[in-house]
Design a protein around this motif. Structure first.
Motif, PDB file in Angstrom:
ATOM      1  N   ARG A 179       0.715  -1.161  -0.005  1.00  0.00           N
ATOM      2  CA  ARG A 179       0.107  -0.042   0.111  1.00  0.00           C
ATOM      3  C   ARG A 179       0.625   1.250   0.035  1.00  0.00           C
ATOM      4  O   ARG A 179       1.709   1.413   0.792  1.00  0.00           O
ATOM      5  CB  ARG A 179      -0.889   0.133   1.282  1.00  0.00           C
ATOM      6  CG  ARG A 179      -1.772  -1.175   1.428  1.00  0.00           C
ATOM      7  CD  ARG A 179      -2.731  -1.290   2.369  1.00  0.00           C
ATOM      8  NE  ARG A 179      -2.256  -0.854   3.642  1.00  0.00           N
ATOM      9  CZ  ARG A 179      -3.009  -0.082   4.576  1.00  0.00           C
ATOM     10  NH1 ARG A 179      -3.965   0.538   4.290  1.00  0.00           N
ATOM     11  NH2 ARG A 179      -2.445   0.421   5.893  1.00  0.00           N
ATOM     12  N   PHE A 180       0.599   2.157  -0.845  1.00  0.00           N
ATOM     13  CA  PHE A 180       1.225   3.512  -1.036  1.00  0.00           C
ATOM     14  C   PHE A 180       2.848   3.415  -1.288  1.00  0.00           C
ATOM     15  O   PHE A 180       3.572   3.884  -0.580  1.00  0.00           O
ATOM     16  CB  PHE A 180       0.857   4.290   0.261  1.00  0.00           C
ATOM     17  CG  PHE A 180      -0.380   4.380   0.670  1.00  0.00           C
ATOM     18  CD1 PHE A 180      -1.427   5.033  -0.131  1.00  0.00           C
ATOM     19  CD2 PHE A 180      -0.793   3.575   1.971  1.00  0.00           C
ATOM     20  CE1 PHE A 180      -2.557   4.873   0.229  1.00  0.00           C
ATOM     21  CE2 PHE A 180      -2.351   3.525   2.391  1.00  0.00           C
ATOM     22  CZ  PHE A 180      -3.257   4.344   1.630  1.00  0.00           C
ATOM     23  N   VAL A 181       3.065   2.363  -2.011  1.00  0.00           N
ATOM     24  CA  VAL A 181       4.434   2.326  -2.412  1.00  0.00           C
ATOM     25  C   VAL A 181       4.305   1.886  -3.892  1.00  0.00           C
ATOM     26  O   VAL A 181       4.359   2.913  -4.908  1.00  0.00           O
ATOM     27  CB  VAL A 181       5.072   1.066  -1.968  1.00  0.00           C
ATOM     28  CG1 VAL A 181       6.719   1.238  -1.822  1.00  0.00           C
ATOM     29  CG2 VAL A 181       5.123   1.184  -0.353  1.00  0.00           C
ATOM     30  N   ALA A 182       4.285   0.874  -4.450  1.00  0.00           N
ATOM     31  CA  ALA A 182       4.652   0.410  -5.851  1.00  0.00           C
ATOM     32  C   ALA A 182       3.454   1.044  -6.713  1.00  0.00           C
ATOM     33  O   ALA A 182       3.732   1.576  -7.815  1.00  0.00           O
ATOM     34  CB  ALA A 182       4.445  -1.111  -5.953  1.00  0.00           C
ATOM     35  N   PHE A 183       2.229   1.087  -6.283  1.00  0.00           N
ATOM     36  CA  PHE A 183       0.931   1.325  -7.268  1.00  0.00           C
ATOM     37  C   PHE A 183       0.671   2.987  -6.803  1.00  0.00           C
ATOM     38  O   PHE A 183      -0.296   3.427  -7.465  1.00  0.00           O
ATOM     39  CB  PHE A 183      -0.419   0.711  -6.807  1.00  0.00           C
ATOM     40  CG  PHE A 183       0.003  -0.978  -7.094  1.00  0.00           C
ATOM     41  CD1 PHE A 183       0.708  -1.440  -8.110  1.00  0.00           C
ATOM     42  CD2 PHE A 183       0.000  -1.746  -5.844  1.00  0.00           C
ATOM     43  CE1 PHE A 183       0.849  -2.890  -8.278  1.00  0.00           C
ATOM     44  CE2 PHE A 183       0.469  -3.055  -6.023  1.00  0.00           C
ATOM     45  CZ  PHE A 183       0.894  -3.732  -7.168  1.00  0.00           C
ATOM     46  N   THR A 184       1.505   3.493  -6.216  1.00  0.00           N
ATOM     47  CA  THR A 184       1.343   5.019  -6.195  1.00  0.00           C
ATOM     48  C   THR A 184       2.554   5.827  -6.757  1.00  0.00           C
ATOM     49  O   THR A 184       2.535   6.395  -7.721  1.00  0.00           O
ATOM     50  CB  THR A 184       1.347   5.696  -4.439  1.00  0.00           C
ATOM     51  OG1 THR A 184       0.173   5.226  -4.078  1.00  0.00           O
ATOM     52  CG2 THR A 184       1.356   7.182  -4.612  1.00  0.00           C
ATOM     53  N   TYR A 185       3.955   5.163  -6.553  1.00  0.00           N
ATOM     54  CA  TYR A 185       5.058   5.929  -6.893  1.00  0.00           C
ATOM     55  C   TYR A 185       5.767   5.369  -7.991  1.00  0.00           C
ATOM     56  O   TYR A 185       6.544   5.982  -8.806  1.00  0.00           O
ATOM     57  CB  TYR A 185       5.957   6.113  -5.882  1.00  0.00           C
ATOM     58  CG  TYR A 185       5.416   6.578  -4.552  1.00  0.00           C
ATOM     59  CD1 TYR A 185       4.876   8.406  -4.464  1.00  0.00           C
ATOM     60  CD2 TYR A 185       5.015   5.913  -3.262  1.00  0.00           C
ATOM     61  CE1 TYR A 185       4.069   8.726  -3.701  1.00  0.00           C
ATOM     62  CE2 TYR A 185       4.398   6.685  -2.282  1.00  0.00           C
ATOM     63  CZ  TYR A 185       3.888   8.122  -2.330  1.00  0.00           C
ATOM     64  OH  TYR A 185       3.360   8.532  -1.397  1.00  0.00           O
ATOM     65  N   PHE A 186       5.725   3.914  -8.258  1.00  0.00           N
ATOM     66  CA  PHE A 186       6.483   3.602  -9.409  1.00  0.00           C
ATOM     67  C   PHE A 186       5.656   3.642 -10.758  1.00  0.00           C
ATOM     68  O   PHE A 186       4.636   3.563 -10.888  1.00  0.00           O
ATOM     69  CB  PHE A 186       6.491   1.953  -9.097  1.00  0.00           C
ATOM     70  CG  PHE A 186       7.338   1.445  -8.055  1.00  0.00           C
ATOM     71  CD1 PHE A 186       7.884   2.429  -7.029  1.00  0.00           C
ATOM     72  CD2 PHE A 186       7.474  -0.198  -7.760  1.00  0.00           C
ATOM     73  CE1 PHE A 186       8.565   1.852  -6.041  1.00  0.00           C
ATOM     74  CE2 PHE A 186       8.158  -0.538  -6.547  1.00  0.00           C
ATOM     75  CZ  PHE A 186       8.689   0.475  -5.549  1.00  0.00           C
ATOM     76  N   ALA A 187       6.676   3.715 -12.033  1.00  0.00           N
ATOM     77  CA  ALA A 187       6.185   3.838 -13.163  1.00  0.00           C
ATOM     78  C   ALA A 187       5.593   2.591 -13.556  1.00  0.00           C
ATOM     79  O   ALA A 187       5.608   1.672 -12.858  1.00  0.00           O
ATOM     80  CB  ALA A 187       7.363   4.231 -14.186  1.00  0.00           C
ATOM     81  N   VAL A 188       4.373   2.700 -14.506  1.00  0.00           N
ATOM     82  CA  VAL A 188       3.417   1.453 -14.751  1.00  0.00           C
ATOM     83  C   VAL A 188       4.386   0.412 -15.253  1.00  0.00           C
ATOM     84  O   VAL A 188       4.011  -0.915 -14.767  1.00  0.00           O
ATOM     85  CB  VAL A 188       2.490   1.812 -15.699  1.00  0.00           C
ATOM     86  CG1 VAL A 188       1.544   0.733 -16.117  1.00  0.00           C
ATOM     87  CG2 VAL A 188       1.477   2.994 -15.084  1.00  0.00           C
ATOM     88  N   PRO A 189       5.369   0.204 -15.927  1.00  0.00           N
ATOM     89  CA  PRO A 189       6.051  -0.854 -16.195  1.00  0.00           C
ATOM     90  C   PRO A 189       6.654  -1.529 -15.162  1.00  0.00           C
ATOM     91  O   PRO A 189       6.617  -2.888 -14.923  1.00  0.00           O
ATOM     92  CB  PRO A 189       7.169  -0.102 -17.365  1.00  0.00           C
ATOM     93  CG  PRO A 189       6.649   0.774 -17.921  1.00  0.00           C
ATOM     94  CD  PRO A 189       5.752   1.659 -16.907  1.00  0.00           C
ATOM     95  N   LEU A 190       7.172  -0.932 -14.274  1.00  0.00           N
ATOM     96  CA  LEU A 190       7.746  -1.373 -13.087  1.00  0.00           C
ATOM     97  C   LEU A 190       6.705  -1.782 -11.926  1.00  0.00           C
ATOM     98  O   LEU A 190       6.691  -2.854 -11.438  1.00  0.00           O
ATOM     99  CB  LEU A 190       8.444  -0.168 -12.153  1.00  0.00           C
ATOM    100  CG  LEU A 190       9.244  -0.678 -11.006  1.00  0.00           C
ATOM    101  CD1 LEU A 190      10.374  -1.965 -11.211  1.00  0.00           C
ATOM    102  CD2 LEU A 190      10.071   0.491 -10.517  1.00  0.00           C
ATOM    103  N   GLN A 191       5.522  -1.279 -11.909  1.00  0.00           N
ATOM    104  CA  GLN A 191       4.318  -1.526 -11.196  1.00  0.00           C
ATOM    105  C   GLN A 191       4.104  -3.141 -11.748  1.00  0.00           C
ATOM    106  O   GLN A 191       3.852  -4.018 -10.957  1.00  0.00           O
ATOM    107  CB  GLN A 191       3.138  -0.884 -11.234  1.00  0.00           C
ATOM    108  CG  GLN A 191       3.189   0.356 -10.870  1.00  0.00           C
ATOM    109  CD  GLN A 191       1.771   1.375 -10.825  1.00  0.00           C
ATOM    110  OE1 GLN A 191       1.040   0.602 -10.967  1.00  0.00           O
ATOM    111  NE2 GLN A 191       2.033   2.540 -10.845  1.00  0.00           N
ATOM    112  N   ARG A 192       3.863  -3.223 -13.051  1.00  0.00           N
ATOM    113  CA  ARG A 192       3.648  -4.780 -13.635  1.00  0.00           C
ATOM    114  C   ARG A 192       4.687  -5.535 -13.351  1.00  0.00           C
ATOM    115  O   ARG A 192       4.332  -6.808 -12.826  1.00  0.00           O
ATOM    116  CB  ARG A 192       3.289  -4.700 -15.171  1.00  0.00           C
ATOM    117  CG  ARG A 192       2.510  -3.682 -15.611  1.00  0.00           C
ATOM    118  CD  ARG A 192       2.268  -3.922 -17.226  1.00  0.00           C
ATOM    119  NE  ARG A 192       1.175  -2.966 -17.844  1.00  0.00           N
ATOM    120  CZ  ARG A 192       1.522  -2.146 -18.481  1.00  0.00           C
ATOM    121  NH1 ARG A 192       2.739  -1.888 -19.036  1.00  0.00           N
ATOM    122  NH2 ARG A 192       0.909  -1.367 -19.047  1.00  0.00           N
TER     123      ARG A 192
END
Length: 276
Positions: A213-226
């Motif tokens: 929560r409030f890390v990858a899916f807020t701050y990471f670029a979408v390819p990195l999120q995936r």
């Protein structure tokens, strides 16, 4: 050096760290304060000079990346989500672990100063454990910020961190030390704090529950999120639970995950058939 200059700099720099500007818009002042301090330490007058420094000295990017760690955290953050975890998810995990004769395993990814894993352990100890004797809870809590992890291991918090936590839990789970509230020793057992950056390292275990929560899916670029999401799902047990933050959404449609009826921020991993 003003906010407009900092914003323009972040819009240039963040994508090169695989981070995304929209996630930082509301918290940019925290990052800008650190950047201004860093520029003062280097004797630089403006962002153009700092950009030149980055281009001349690649090792400076690591320091810039550390300046972009967001450290907002508190107990029971997103109270509605935690109520579902408390009433539905943790009892289901406990019941399954008891059936299968094992301990329950949870991962708090991006745990900051530890409020999230301590919340889970307190809920388990106070409300869940007595109904499932013999089942213990192991929590891995990871973060890339060493200073935050040191605070987490200390387990003492200001009152402002606790204002969303129900009062009975505060009274049962904390010892008062001056202005601070310290988690009682029994609610610290079974929590392992790991210095890990989600982008490069994850714990090599299978979990019943993963909170990101409030890390990858807020701050990471979408390819990195995936990429991060795919690695996390490999570590999630079939029928295990995956929790994201309020106002966050997954970067792709994930057929392996089904949102719970009670909230769109908690998912359960489907057991996919092997096909013909």
């Amino acid at each position: 050096v003003n906010d407009t200059d900092c914003t323009a700099f972040l819009q240039w720099a963040l994508p090169q760290l695989e981070l995304r500007w929209p996630g930082f818009r509301k918290v940019r002042r925290q990052v800008c304060r650190r950047l201004k301090q860093r520029m003062r330490d280097l004797g630089l007058d403006n962002y153009s000079a700092y950009r030149a420094r980055l281009e001349a000295d690649p090792s400076e990017w690591r320091i810039l990346d550390e300046c972009c760690h967001i450290t907002i955290s508190r107990f029971f953050r997103d109270r509605g989500i935690f109520e579902v975890v408390r009433r539905q998810v943790l009892p289901a995990i406990a019941a399954r672990a008891k059936r299968e004769g094992r301990d329950a395993q949870v991962w708090s990814a991006g745990c900051a100063s530890g409020e999230e894993p301590y919340t889970l352990k307190i809920l388990w100890d106070v409300e869940i454990a007595s109904g499932y004797p013999g089942v213990s809870l192991s929590i891995v809590a990871s973060d890339a910020d060493k200073a935050m992890l040191a605070r987490a291991r200390e387990g003492c918090f200001e009152q402002t961190s606790l204002h969303e936590l129900p009062l009975p839990l505060i009274e049962q789970a904390f010892d008062r030390r001056g202005p601070e509230y310290c988690v009682k020793p029994k609610h610290r057992e079974g929590i392992e704090f790991l210095d890990q950056d989600l982008r490069t390292e994850m714990p090599p275990r299978i979990f019943d529950l993963i909170l990101c929560r409030f890390v990858a899916f807020t701050y990471f670029a979408v390819p990195l999120q995936r990429k991060v999401l795919a690695s996390m799902l490999e570590r999630l047990r079939p029928q295990g639970y995956f929790v994201i933050g309020s106002h966050e959404q997954l970067p792709v449609d994930v057929p392996e995950l089904a949102a719970l009826d009670s909230t769109s921020q908690i998912f359960q991993k489907r057991v996919l058939s092997e096909g013909p």
